[in-house]
Design an enzyme around this catalytic site. Sequence first.
Site, PDB file in Angstrom:
ATOM      1  N   HIS A 269       0.819  -1.217   0.000  1.00 59.28           N
ATOM      2  CA  HIS A 269       0.000   0.000   0.000  1.00 59.28           C
ATOM      3  C   HIS A 269       0.844   1.255   0.000  1.00 59.28           C
ATOM      4  CE1 HIS A 269      -3.794  -1.992   0.086  1.00 59.28           C
ATOM      5  NE2 HIS A 269      -3.499  -2.649   1.184  1.00 59.28           N
ATOM      6  N   ASP A 274       3.803  -1.313  -4.634  1.00 63.26           N
ATOM      7  CA  ASP A 274       2.749  -1.993  -5.394  1.00 63.26           C
ATOM      8  C   ASP A 274       3.058  -2.001  -6.892  1.00 63.26           C
ATOM      9  OD1 ASP A 274       1.490  -2.546  -3.055  1.00 63.26           O
ATOM     10  OD2 ASP A 274      -0.130  -1.099  -3.286  1.00 63.26           O
TER      11      ASP A 274
END
Length: 313
Positions: A269, A274
């Site tokens: 996150h 990511d």
Amino acid sequence: MSLSSICCGNFHLLRNLIGNTCNIRLLKYHSRSIFETLLSIRRHQSRPLSTTVLARSTRKGSKQSFSNSRHLHVESVESSIEVFKQPELEQLKSLHTYKEKFSGVKTEWPATILVFDIETTGFSRREDRIIEFAVRDLMGGKNSTFQTLINPEKDVRNTYIHGISNSMLCRPDVPRFGDLIPILLQYVWSRQMDGKPVLWVAHNGRSFDVPFLFFEFQRCKVEMPGDWLFVDTLPIARQLVDSEGSKLSSVSLEKLRERYKIPLTGSAHRAMQDVTTLCYVLQKLTFELKLTVPQLLEKSFRATDLPATRSDK
DNA sequence: GGCCCTCTTTAGGGCCTT
């Protein structure tokens, strides 16, 4: 032409270049080699940033002028030498040679493929704002990554998700999205090949990332370039089956990371983490489903094609 | 909010993104 095969060298580089990220550093092109960059120590610096960019419009002959003169925080986080052990350093040397040797392959790509991710203040594209943006060009090389925090000019109430707090964003040296647009456009053009589109890749991009990005551009009254195409890895991942031939119960980025045994090297996150995970997932996914880059392009869409970006939604 | 699946299409629940 499979994505995994043409990216072979670069995906190996990705694994080793995880720390080679930059915030708005693209304005200063380095003459150092990848290898030299990897040996650099972690450092943070702040410098004045002033840029004027002529934005190419989708309308022929039309140009938009952006002018920015702000003192922006520039955070350059580069990998520390102690992260790498000698065999890995030797491998990097060979990969650097590999990339130089095959750098000509860039002209054969049908599009520049940019994997991106955003962190936001929430799920509402109309009420929430983007607070972090990260992108990685699959071609790799110098300045292949770009990331920055973004001042949303509103309270961040989901710090528990990504760890990004008000104090990190509400500073005069963190750009607002309007400040970022000309810099982002300049980055994309620096990566774009003449006459070829840019293919942005995001997980759940169709429902989340792309509409968010579109509305941020719209808020800033800037037209998104017409040669920006997007592809969503979520519906592609839904084609996967397990060992018994059944569809997967979950195709979240986290579950895909576990499926492909991709190590988590930072905080999930956070946008660049990511992005790095999605780069690996994309490679594995396209290999498993035997998807080529032209086939990915066939699945692409424009932001204006989405129901979510229509004015009545 | 969009998409997919099914105990469905005159619907509803779950996933996926922060």
